[in-house]
Write a protein that holds these residues in place. Structure first.
Motif, PDB file in Angstrom:
ATOM      1  N   UNK A  69      10.815  26.945 -57.267  1.00  0.00           N
ATOM      2  CA  UNK A  69      11.197  28.321 -57.581  1.00  0.00           C
ATOM      3  C   UNK A  69      12.446  28.752 -56.824  1.00  0.00           C
ATOM      4  N   UNK A  70      12.632  28.201 -55.630  1.00  0.00           N
ATOM      5  CA  UNK A  70      13.728  28.654 -54.767  1.00  0.00           C
ATOM      6  C   UNK A  70      15.019  27.861 -54.954  1.00  0.00           C
ATOM      7  N   UNK A  71      14.920  26.637 -55.453  1.00  0.00           N
ATOM      8  CA  UNK A  71      16.143  25.825 -55.588  1.00  0.00           C
ATOM      9  C   UNK A  71      16.634  25.729 -57.030  1.00  0.00           C
ATOM     10  N   UNK A  72      15.890  26.320 -57.955  1.00  0.00           N
ATOM     11  CA  UNK A  72      16.315  26.335 -59.359  1.00  0.00           C
ATOM     12  C   UNK A  72      16.337  27.763 -59.894  1.00  0.00           C
ATOM     13  N   UNK A  73      17.152  27.972 -60.893  1.00  0.00           N
ATOM     14  CA  UNK A  73      17.182  29.238 -61.634  1.00  0.00           C
ATOM     15  C   UNK A  73      17.190  28.916 -63.119  1.00  0.00           C
ATOM     16  N   UNK A  74      16.412  29.662 -63.883  1.00  0.00           N
ATOM     17  CA  UNK A  74      16.356  29.457 -65.325  1.00  0.00           C
ATOM     18  C   UNK A  74      17.031  30.580 -66.077  1.00  0.00           C
ATOM     19  N   UNK A  75      16.644  30.750 -67.319  1.00  0.00           N
ATOM     20  CA  UNK A  75      17.230  31.814 -68.138  1.00  0.00           C
ATOM     21  C   UNK A  75      16.897  33.185 -67.577  1.00  0.00           C
ATOM     22  N   UNK A  76      15.658  33.344 -67.129  1.00  0.00           N
ATOM     23  CA  UNK A  76      15.240  34.606 -66.514  1.00  0.00           C
ATOM     24  C   UNK A  76      14.418  34.287 -65.274  1.00  0.00           C
ATOM     25  N   UNK A 209      16.174  16.696 -54.985  1.00  0.00           N
ATOM     26  CA  UNK A 209      16.554  17.490 -56.159  1.00  0.00           C
ATOM     27  C   UNK A 209      17.837  18.293 -55.960  1.00  0.00           C
ATOM     28  N   UNK A 210      18.586  18.403 -57.054  1.00  0.00           N
ATOM     29  CA  UNK A 210      19.817  19.193 -57.094  1.00  0.00           C
ATOM     30  C   UNK A 210      19.593  20.329 -58.074  1.00  0.00           C
ATOM     31  N   UNK A 211      19.677  21.557 -57.585  1.00  0.00           N
ATOM     32  CA  UNK A 211      19.393  22.693 -58.445  1.00  0.00           C
ATOM     33  C   UNK A 211      20.545  23.664 -58.558  1.00  0.00           C
ATOM     34  N   UNK A 212      20.184  24.908 -58.876  1.00  0.00           N
ATOM     35  CA  UNK A 212      21.186  25.960 -59.086  1.00  0.00           C
ATOM     36  C   UNK A 212      20.675  27.312 -58.638  1.00  0.00           C
ATOM     37  N   UNK A 213      19.600  27.317 -57.845  1.00  0.00           N
ATOM     38  CA  UNK A 213      18.963  28.561 -57.448  1.00  0.00           C
ATOM     39  C   UNK A 213      19.538  29.170 -56.184  1.00  0.00           C
ATOM     40  N   UNK A 214      18.835  30.134 -55.612  1.00  0.00           N
ATOM     41  CA  UNK A 214      19.338  30.820 -54.415  1.00  0.00           C
ATOM     42  C   UNK A 214      19.399  29.925 -53.176  1.00  0.00           C
TER      43      UNK A 214
END
Length: 546
Positions: A69-76, A209-214
């Motif tokens: 939840x913290x390292x990824x961001x989705x559509x909403x 993992x490589x994400x896009x979150x905060x």
């Protein structure tokens, strides 16, 4: 106890409104912004070892889910009250509840620099749904046209026909039928995008993992069974921007040790107070505590793949077990009144919740009826008096030992059978056996909502073949009932249909609902701006030092 309502499962009118107005796309929502504080502090919080590598569509437990939840961001994503707010979505348009056009914001990237496009989402969702990839949360894509062909056992189909890339920033989704809450699900981690490398080597990717979150995983950040270190992602600009210098999840073998660290200021946030400290934690911590209902419950799942729990006899035995449990006594004595005995399979904070569904009497303590149901089961298939009914639980997190022992004693006294608790050293080990369907008895289970909807407490856990269906439950009548609920034309009708489906569960009892959860946590005197969201999880991004 006053329960606030946090969810609004979207009906067709609400879907149109979502498409026309969009969701708030920047800034903290509903007053969730921190008020001052030291933003240079690294927050130390308790955690648990993830069951599997950190692939979003392959994670269905809280240890790994909290990190994803913290390292990824989705559509909403969901604000503290459970309202959907835009992250990567520029817009989500769909007026009939079945056909959607989704536009992805431009210039979005993963922390490795790879661009996030419409194709990224389509590829990620197809990977999650395809049978050959065996992702635990693959069932969340069940509504999309073509899912059945891609997900059936042995299928070589790798794409869902309902997903189409229009251009770099636009894709369309066609569902199998109109569904009232589908857009609301898009904040769940199964729907987040993953970079191309994740699809080529999911296990390797899941370790780093490589994400896009905060946040992003620090270099060497996952030290198995020790800690997981997250640092802020400077390129993130969404509504959950980090207001601290990072979060480190310390992995404890039990919550009592974590509580002692909290008391001595060696831990900043303890998400759940152990049962051993419930009587004293408010005096211990003063105003550094929270007591807040959330969308979560506790159950005991009884696998129907075990012969003694299958068929009509198995159903009667499960009813007997349920009626032999005195939930009122346990919630008062063990939890000091901080849990509410369950009356259904969902949670009172959800819109549409009902405490008077036909069949709920099976959740009331009644020693006479419990004995009668057990005797009826014996008339069909005699219980082996040498058999021991076990309740498995994890000993590292949640303080489950005390209540499991209380249930064990109640079952012994009421039904006169052999009963024992079966502790697993870690949550991961318990989940491994549940996932592999190798349990030899029941297991303590429960659900922390993925998105605010009654369906989320029903479909992902009890539909045939669902990834979190620990009991191996299969009932086509129930499956159809929840699908019909999703196809309802209004919020009210959808909720009524879901509760009608619960009437089936309250008879079959694939799991035995025990009580509704309350977020009871605490924090050190080194931090401020601590609050919990609608799902009972601390808003880590908002916490600051003093």
């Amino acid at each position: 106890m006053r329960f606030s309502r946090t969810s609004k499962a979207l009906g067709m009118v609400a879907i149109a409104a979502l498409a026309l107005t969009g969701c708030g796309a920047s800034g903290a929502a509903n007053g969730s912004g921190s008020t001052g504080g030291d933003t240079s502090k690294v927050i130390l919080a308790d955690g648990s070892e993830p069951q599997r590598p950190l692939m979003p569509a392959d994670t269905n437990e809280v240890g790994g889910g909290k990190v994803i939840d913290m390292i990824f961001a989705g559509l909403v994503s969901y604000d503290p009250s459970g309202k959907a707010v835009n992250e990567l979505a520029e817009s989500i348009e769909g007026k009939d509840g079945q056909h959607f056009t989704i536009k992805v914001k431009k210039d979005q990237k993963f922390t490795n620099g790879e661009a996030i496009t419409a194709k990224t989402f389509v590829d990620s969702w197809n990977f999650g749904a395809a049978a050959k990839n065996a992702q635990l949360s693959g069932g969340f894509f069940e509504s999309i046209k073509g899912y059945d062909e891609a997900s059936k056992e042995g299928s070589t189909v790798e794409t869902m026909s309902g997903l189409k890339v229009v251009d770099d920033h636009t894709f369309t989704v066609e569902l199998k039928q109109p569904e009232s809450d589908w857009p609301l699900r898009l904040g769940y981690t199964a729907f987040v995008p993953v970079p191309s490398g994740a699809l080529k080597d999911p296990k390797g990717f899941g370790e780093k993992p490589v994400g896009n979150g905060p946040y992003k995983l620090a270099d060497g950040g996952w030290q198995h069974n020790v800690q997981i270190q997250l640092v802020p992602n400077p390129d993130y600009s969404g509504p959950r921007k980090a207001k601290n210098a990072g979060v480190t999840f310390k992995i404890y073998q039990n919550d009592d040790s974590a509580y002692q660290d909290l008391m001595s200021n060696n831990l900043d946030i303890l998400q759940t107070i152990p049962t051993s400290a419930l009587k004293n934690f408010k005096s211990d911590l003063g105003d550094r505590t929270i007591n807040k209902p959330y969308a979560g419950n506790q159950t005991i799942a009884i696998p129907e793949y075990l012969p003694e729990w299958s068929g009509e006899a198995g159903k009667l035995r499960r009813q007997a077990i349920s009626m032999a449990i005195n939930r009122d006594e346990i919630t008062k004595v063990i939890f000091n009144g901080a849990r509410q005995p369950a009356k259904d399979f969902t949670a009172p904070v959800l819109d549409g919740y009902s405490d008077s569904i036909p069949g709920a009497d099976n959740l009331k303590f009644d020693a006479t009826k419990a004995k009668e149901a057990w005797a009826k089961a014996d008339a069909i298939k005699k219980w082996d008096s040498n058999e021991t009914f076990t309740i498995a639980y994890n000993a590292d997190k949640g303080g489950h030992k005390a209540w499991v022992e209380a249930v064990v004693n109640q079952l012994k006294n009421t039904l006169g059978i052999k009963v024992e608790g079966k502790p697993y050293a870690t949550f991961k080990e318990a989940r491994n056996d549940a996932t592999a369907k190798t349990l030899t008895g029941s297991i303590r289970a429960g659900w922390q909502a993925d998105y605010p909807s009654l369906y989320n407490f029903l479909g992902p856990i009890y539909k045939t073949g669902a990834g979190s269906n620990d009991a191996g439950y299969a009932n086509p009548t129930f499956d159809k009932a929840v699908s019909d609920g999703l196809n309802a034309s209004s919020v009210s009708d959808g909720n009524k249909a879901m509760n009608k489906a619960q009437e089936i569960l309250l008879q079959d009892l694939p799991a035995i609902p025990l009580w509704y959860q309350v977020a009871q946590g605490g924090w050190s005197d080194k931090v401020s701006n601590v609050d919990y969201g609608w799902d009972g999880v601390p808003l880590y991004y908002n916490v600051t030092g003093k």
